[in-house]
Scaffold this motif. Structure first.
Motif, PDB file in Angstrom:
ATOM      1  N   VAL A 299       0.840  -1.206   0.000  1.00  0.00           N
ATOM      2  CA  VAL A 299       0.000   0.000   0.000  1.00  0.00           C
ATOM      3  C   VAL A 299       0.868   1.247   0.000  1.00  0.00           C
ATOM      4  O   VAL A 299       0.659   2.189  -0.785  1.00  0.00           O
ATOM      5  N   ASN A 300       1.888   1.271   0.877  1.00  0.00           N
ATOM      6  CA  ASN A 300       2.736   2.458   0.993  1.00  0.00           C
ATOM      7  C   ASN A 300       3.565   2.702  -0.256  1.00  0.00           C
ATOM      8  O   ASN A 300       3.713   3.847  -0.706  1.00  0.00           O
ATOM      9  N   ILE A 301       4.105   1.644  -0.831  1.00  0.00           N
ATOM     10  CA  ILE A 301       5.023   1.814  -1.953  1.00  0.00           C
ATOM     11  C   ILE A 301       4.294   2.235  -3.231  1.00  0.00           C
ATOM     12  O   ILE A 301       4.817   3.001  -4.034  1.00  0.00           O
ATOM     13  N   TYR A 302       3.072   1.761  -3.415  1.00  0.00           N
ATOM     14  CA  TYR A 302       2.369   2.032  -4.670  1.00  0.00           C
ATOM     15  C   TYR A 302       1.286   3.101  -4.535  1.00  0.00           C
ATOM     16  O   TYR A 302       0.426   3.231  -5.404  1.00  0.00           O
ATOM     17  N   THR A 303       1.356   3.891  -3.454  1.00  0.00           N
ATOM     18  CA  THR A 303       0.385   4.966  -3.260  1.00  0.00           C
ATOM     19  C   THR A 303       0.380   5.942  -4.436  1.00  0.00           C
ATOM     20  O   THR A 303      -0.668   6.313  -4.959  1.00  0.00           O
ATOM     21  N   THR A 304       1.588   6.363  -4.857  1.00  0.00           N
ATOM     22  CA  THR A 304       1.680   7.359  -5.934  1.00  0.00           C
ATOM     23  C   THR A 304       1.058   6.836  -7.225  1.00  0.00           C
ATOM     24  O   THR A 304       0.407   7.585  -7.964  1.00  0.00           O
ATOM     25  N   TYR A 305       1.230   5.544  -7.474  1.00  0.00           N
ATOM     26  CA  TYR A 305       0.646   4.932  -8.677  1.00  0.00           C
ATOM     27  C   TYR A 305      -0.871   5.075  -8.665  1.00  0.00           C
ATOM     28  O   TYR A 305      -1.496   5.457  -9.669  1.00  0.00           O
ATOM     29  N   TYR A 306      -1.489   4.799  -7.523  1.00  0.00           N
ATOM     30  CA  TYR A 306      -2.950   4.881  -7.451  1.00  0.00           C
ATOM     31  C   TYR A 306      -3.434   6.327  -7.420  1.00  0.00           C
ATOM     32  O   TYR A 306      -4.545   6.617  -7.849  1.00  0.00           O
ATOM     33  N   GLN A 360     -10.881  -1.529  -1.322  1.00  0.00           N
ATOM     34  CA  GLN A 360     -10.109  -1.213  -2.520  1.00  0.00           C
ATOM     35  C   GLN A 360     -10.300  -2.294  -3.590  1.00  0.00           C
ATOM     36  O   GLN A 360     -10.488  -1.995  -4.776  1.00  0.00           O
ATOM     37  N   ALA A 361     -10.230  -3.545  -3.148  1.00  0.00           N
ATOM     38  CA  ALA A 361     -10.352  -4.658  -4.089  1.00  0.00           C
ATOM     39  C   ALA A 361     -11.734  -4.682  -4.747  1.00  0.00           C
ATOM     40  O   ALA A 361     -11.856  -4.901  -5.965  1.00  0.00           O
ATOM     41  N   ILE A 362     -12.778  -4.448  -3.946  1.00  0.00           N
ATOM     42  CA  ILE A 362     -14.143  -4.457  -4.487  1.00  0.00           C
ATOM     43  C   ILE A 362     -14.334  -3.310  -5.482  1.00  0.00           C
ATOM     44  O   ILE A 362     -14.931  -3.487  -6.556  1.00  0.00           O
ATOM     45  N   GLN A 375     -10.426   7.104  -6.970  1.00  0.00           N
ATOM     46  CA  GLN A 375     -10.719   7.985  -5.845  1.00  0.00           C
ATOM     47  C   GLN A 375     -11.125   7.191  -4.598  1.00  0.00           C
ATOM     48  O   GLN A 375     -10.756   7.540  -3.468  1.00  0.00           O
ATOM     49  N   VAL A 376     -11.889   6.114  -4.811  1.00  0.00           N
ATOM     50  CA  VAL A 376     -12.254   5.237  -3.689  1.00  0.00           C
ATOM     51  C   VAL A 376     -10.996   4.618  -3.078  1.00  0.00           C
ATOM     52  O   VAL A 376     -10.843   4.563  -1.846  1.00  0.00           O
ATOM     53  N   ILE A 377     -10.086   4.189  -3.929  1.00  0.00           N
ATOM     54  CA  ILE A 377      -8.854   3.563  -3.463  1.00  0.00           C
ATOM     55  C   ILE A 377      -8.021   4.546  -2.653  1.00  0.00           C
ATOM     56  O   ILE A 377      -7.490   4.217  -1.576  1.00  0.00           O
ATOM     57  N   VAL A 378      -7.901   5.788  -3.151  1.00  0.00           N
ATOM     58  CA  VAL A 378      -7.133   6.802  -2.414  1.00  0.00           C
ATOM     59  C   VAL A 378      -7.751   7.050  -1.042  1.00  0.00           C
ATOM     60  O   VAL A 378      -7.051   7.151  -0.027  1.00  0.00           O
TER      61      VAL A 378
END
Length: 526
Positions: A299-306, A360-362, A375-378
């Motif tokens: 989650v922390n490493i790929y935050t910028t991607y999302y 996030q997965a849903i 936006q939901v994921i963020v």
């Protein structure tokens, strides 16, 4: 589980002001944990800095932009983790002979060497070596500072001091992200050299202050230095402490630690896997590895991607916002850690993290590759970060409370090393799940981590013993008595009460016990 007084033999006044000196010492002893958050945030930003990529990357004619070879990128990140893993494994034998303070000083020296090399070199080989050394340094900062706090803080304030520890780490992340944000536009080596210079600040402050702080009384007693241990404990407590309280606490530490050392005279690395120590070692490793098992690494490493998927125009600024959510979580946790049981904090934390992963997965399953799902994921990344950091320090706290004083350095070092190994594994495997060229799950990877968090919740419910307000000596007595996890909270420790009575006088102890009973009865009526 939430209310009610814990039946504790802690002879000290159960407030904060009576121990403000020790709380301040613990805050300074943990200031170097700033380094881990700083590195985590800084180095990730370097990969997007033209000034850094010009030295360690290459110019891509196709994209007309600076880039970095994936192997170089992975090594810069993973060598730090490998160093932390190796450094943590070294904590046990090193701390047994040198103590907690010398461990922190050793970490400072290694930090200075590694940072100086990174500032002065343009060789990728030298950079790799420096990252490895820095990893050892960070591993020592994290483990030795926590060992110090475990062994000097009053029982009822260990939760507060560990919240301070986590706050230092979160502040390091915020400072790192902020400095990167300020220097990213510099088109030369100063873009990354200025941020690297910040690595000197916290260890310098801490190493100077350590000259005025004592070694931990439990380590001194374990090494037969009881006169020094009494002097150490006295310097850690306020000068106006009631002498009966002081002698009761010191006698409890002295006699219980002496007993623990007598029980573990052989090879300590082997002793931690034998008898009642096996249960304590297993619990310590398990609860510390909660950090790796809840999915925080990916989650922390790929935050910028999302963030980019969500259409965020300034990912750096929003990444800083996510980091601030973590700091908010740990600050709020200081308001409840003294009144809510450790088991409840852990249970709510892993459940909240699990459902944040599930959401996030849903969202990605229902509407993949859309701005709305992004936006939901963020939003749920922010919630995940808040709840994760709100319970994370107390996983470290429990992991250090379970081992006995003779084995704490060995057990805590191994547990920390395995946690970093788990974090590395999560980070290393994540691209295979989320990368479009592999499984292409994207945020649906959260289904796996939802299941992992549910396992943590079940484990917490059945196996995590309650230790709030218990002295380390009480915890030792309960493990030796093979008390079931669900009965730790109500168990009355008679052994440590007898030790305390020898130091403080039976009349004084009996009066404290009557007062504790009256408090407990009042809370039950409420």
């Amino acid at each position: 589980m939430v209310g009610g007084a814990v039946i504790s033999a802690n002879p000290l006044k159960l407030d904060i002001l009576s121990h403000k000196k020790c709380v301040a010492i613990c805050a300074i002893a943990t200031i170097s944990t700033f380094q881990y958050g700083l590195d985590y945030s800084l180095v990730g930003g370097f990969m997007a800095m033209p000034g850094f990529l010009e030295v360690y990357g290459y110019y891509d004619d196709t994209t007309e932009a600076w880039a970095i070879d994936p192997t170089v990128q992975r090594l810069i990140s993973s060598l730090m983790t490998i160093g932390t893993f190796v450094g943590s494994l070294m904590v046990g034998p090193f701390s047994s002979f040198m103590g907690r303070k010398f461990g922190l000083w050793g970490a400072t020296i290694l930090n200075f060497i590694a940072t100086a090399v990174m500032l002065g070199t343009t060789s990728v080989g030298a950079l790799y070596a420096a990252r490895l050394i820095l990893g050892v340094s960070v591993g020592w900062f994290l483990t030795f500072s926590q060992l110090y706090v475990h062994e000097v803080a009053p029982a009822h304030l260990r939760g507060i001091t560990f919240a301070v520890y986590q706050a230092q780490l979160s502040i390091g992340s915020i400072v790192g992200a902020s400095v990167d944000f300020g220097t990213a536009g510099i088109m030369n080596k100063n873009a990354y050299r200025i941020p690297l210079a910040v690595f000197f600040a916290a260890p310098t402050i801490q190493s100077i202050c350590l000259f005025f702080f004592p070694e931990t009384p439990r380590w001194l007693v374990a090494h037969g230095k009881e006169a020094e241990a009494e002097k150490s404990l006295r310097s850690l407590r306020n000068s106006n402490i009631d002498e009966h309280e002081f002698q009761a606490e010191f006698n409890e530490i002295r006699l219980s630690t002496r007993e623990q050392v007598e029980q573990n005279k052989k090879a300590l690395f082997l002793e931690m896997w034998r008898g009642t120590n096996l249960r304590r070692t297993g619990l310590s490793i398990a609860v510390i590895c909660f950090h790796a098992a809840n999915g925080s690494s990916w989650v922390n490493i790929y935050t910028t991607y999302y963030l980019s998927i969500a259409g965020v125009s300034d990912p750096f600024a929003y990444s800083l916002m996510v980091t601030c959510m973590g700091l908010l979580g740990v600050i709020i946790s200081t308001l409840y850690v003294r009144v809510i049981d450790r088991r409840v904090i852990m249970l709510v934390g892993v459940l909240a993290c699990g459902f944040s992963q599930l959401a996030q997965a849903i969202a990605w399953t229902v509407a993949p590759n859309t701005k709305e799902s992004g936006q939901v994921i963020v939003a749920f990344i922010c919630l995940f970060t808040f709840f994760y950091v709100a319970y994370a320090p107390y996983a470290w706290l429990l992991g250090g409370e379970y081992p006995n004083s003779a084995l704490r350095g060995y057990v805590f070092g191994v547990a920390t090393a395995l946690n970093f190994l788990g974090n590395w594994l999560g980070t290393f495997t994540a691209p295979y799940f989320i990368n479009p060229l592999d499984l292409d799950w994207g945020p649906k990877y959260g289904y796996i981590w939802f299941g992992s968090n549910m396992i943590l919740a079940v484990f917490t419910w059945f196996y995590i013993p309650e230790t709030r307000d218990r002295t380390l000596e009480e915890i030792h007595e309960m493990f030796e008595a093979k008390v079931p996890a669900r009965k730790f909270k109500t168990y009355v420790c008679t052994g440590v009460e007898a030790y305390a009575a020898e130091g403080a006088g039976k009349d004084h102890l009996e009066e404290r016990e009557k007062g504790a009973v009256r408090v407990n009865e009042t809370e039950e009526r409420v």
